[in-house]
Design an enzyme around this catalytic site. Sequence first.
Site, PDB file in Angstrom:
ATOM      1  N   LYS A  70     -12.839   8.143 -12.553  1.00 24.92           N
ATOM      2  CA  LYS A  70     -12.340   6.966 -13.251  1.00 24.92           C
ATOM      3  C   LYS A  70     -12.497   5.786 -12.298  1.00 24.92           C
ATOM      4  CE  LYS A  70      -8.595   4.627 -13.452  1.00 24.92           C
ATOM      5  NZ  LYS A  70      -9.162   3.254 -13.686  1.00 24.92           N
ATOM      6  N   VAL A 107      -5.927   6.872 -18.531  1.00 20.85           N
ATOM      7  CA  VAL A 107      -6.945   7.809 -18.049  1.00 20.85           C
ATOM      8  C   VAL A 107      -6.530   8.440 -16.722  1.00 20.85           C
ATOM      9  CG1 VAL A 107      -9.339   8.007 -17.272  1.00 20.85           C
ATOM     10  CG2 VAL A 107      -8.792   6.661 -19.309  1.00 20.85           C
ATOM     11  N   GLY A 108      -6.030   7.627 -15.789  1.00 23.42           N
ATOM     12  CA  GLY A 108      -5.596   8.169 -14.507  1.00 23.42           C
ATOM     13  C   GLY A 108      -4.481   9.186 -14.663  1.00 23.42           C
ATOM     14  N   GLU A 111       1.536  -6.397   1.851  1.00 25.66           N
ATOM     15  CA  GLU A 111       0.093  -6.581   1.765  1.00 25.66           C
ATOM     16  C   GLU A 111      -0.217  -7.695   0.763  1.00 25.66           C
ATOM     17  OE1 GLU A 111      -3.740  -3.652   1.591  1.00 25.66           O
ATOM     18  OE2 GLU A 111      -2.154  -3.260   0.152  1.00 25.66           O
ATOM     19  N   GLY A 170     -11.279   3.371 -17.920  1.00 25.67           N
ATOM     20  CA  GLY A 170      -9.979   3.245 -18.558  1.00 25.67           C
ATOM     21  C   GLY A 170      -8.902   2.747 -17.621  1.00 25.67           C
ATOM     22  N   GLU A 192      -5.664   7.186  -0.375  1.00 20.88           N
ATOM     23  CA  GLU A 192      -5.977   6.113   0.578  1.00 20.88           C
ATOM     24  C   GLU A 192      -5.398   4.847  -0.025  1.00 20.88           C
ATOM     25  OE1 GLU A 192      -7.186   2.926   1.931  1.00 20.88           O
ATOM     26  OE2 GLU A 192      -9.238   3.421   1.298  1.00 20.88           O
ATOM     27  N   GLY A 240      -5.295   2.941 -15.548  1.00 18.58           N
ATOM     28  CA  GLY A 240      -4.625   3.957 -14.752  1.00 18.58           C
ATOM     29  C   GLY A 240      -3.540   4.715 -15.496  1.00 18.58           C
ATOM     30  N   PRO A 241      -2.624   4.013 -16.188  1.00 22.03           N
ATOM     31  CA  PRO A 241      -1.545   4.726 -16.884  1.00 22.03           C
ATOM     32  C   PRO A 241      -2.020   5.607 -18.032  1.00 22.03           C
ATOM     33  CG  PRO A 241      -0.956   2.421 -16.501  1.00 22.03           C
ATOM     34  CD  PRO A 241      -2.409   2.548 -16.175  1.00 22.03           C
TER      35      PRO A 241
END
Length: 476
Positions: free
Chosen positions: A173, A209-210, A382, A204, A248, A206-207
Amino acid sequence: MTAALTDKFYIDGRWSTPAGAKTMDIVNPATEATLGTLALGTEADVHQAVAAAKAAFPAWSATPIADRARVLRNIAEIYRERFEEIAQAISTEMGAPITFARDEQTQVGLAIAETTLAALDGFVFEEELPNGDTLVREPIGVCGLISPWNWPINQIALKVFPALAAGCTMVLKPSELTPLSAILFAEILDQAGVPPGVFNMVHGEGPVVGAALSRHPDVDMMSFTGSHRGGTAVTIDSAPLVKRVALELGGKSPNLIFADADLEAAVHHGVDFLVSNTGQSCDAPSRMLVEASVFEQVLEIAKARAESIAVDDPAKEGGHIGPLAHGVQYGRVQSMIDVGVQEGARVLAGGPGKPEGRETGFYVRPTVFTDVTPEMRIVKEEVFGPVLVIMPFADEAEGIALANETEYGLGAYLSTGDPERARRVARQLRAGTVNVNGRYIAAGSPFGGYKQSGVGREGGRHGIEEFLETKVITPV
């Protein structure tokens, strides 16, 4: 690459029509113009892709190492032939200046292919232990790979190439914000003869397909690069199945500059490396920590260097920086610059708003803050943009303490004229990589972080090891 492929997924060796109808715009960050629309996947698409990967695993995992290496060499050769296409795609979709897109963003894909092949040559998959048992390293199985937008090909290659070398099958993905280079990558693998089902790709969110990949019972491992929030979500979704998770994540990398360093070279390198890729690198040296006796001198050098950096059209050749990759990131970076001002930090260079003449596009001003304290958000969090904070330290011990005063531990940098100090300090920095006197780790070295910067390592031999299980067999 044809524009039509943005509405297809690569599953089981062919371009497939998505199960759903949801799409999103692909936006050029330099012009804010819509480049096209991207199909977004559903859980049904993930199931189809995982099923293809599962069916392909027995044959690919049993493929001789020499044959896997031949496929990787084919990929590298076709990648070279399509090099300029990839560079242009990256420049267009994420705003990387074309020179940087060629020399860094695209070139790194070749370097990863070559170092993976070098690591595979002679890799010990089976050995006899001193106690007489046999140790066997076997591919873990079907892998879910989630890659980010900031180094789109780098992060795809760091996952796909070692997974192929190890004998795993996979579902990728890629970031939905940088799909064009990912589509080219899939075309290259198809052209190179990767067997159907070994590599699959579903675009797609993240919420959706991930999460479907992470929760899928037939996915044996998840490899994720991205934000701390995304990595946490993948870990939580994977936990009930106790599958392996490699992460990572982010960084807030320190850059220690001692008084005995070549100050101009050290500061120039620190500023330049921070703003390269418009600050959108997870190991960017965003905290410059300076020995107090040369602090004011360093501030002058850093201010001049930051103000000399050109911000320009990514389509132009040259060493300038381009826009941030998308509008959401622009908003985040502007918000953090505003936070720095509100917290009372002094703006040494740059500041809020867009550079003059760059009203259209997600451009930002390279910004340097000083008069900061460790508690400030711009020191702790960050930013992921060309924003630098500069702080003094009294002595070596305080410098090391400030460097390690972070929840992250991805990269660290230091400059000193004393080789013994360099070795001594490097060993006390809590980070996965330490870059000394302007040098950067070489291709093929393992990359990853301590603490909340992640779990596991990518690159070279260690990258292949991430995709292997260990089995011990007693004597027959």
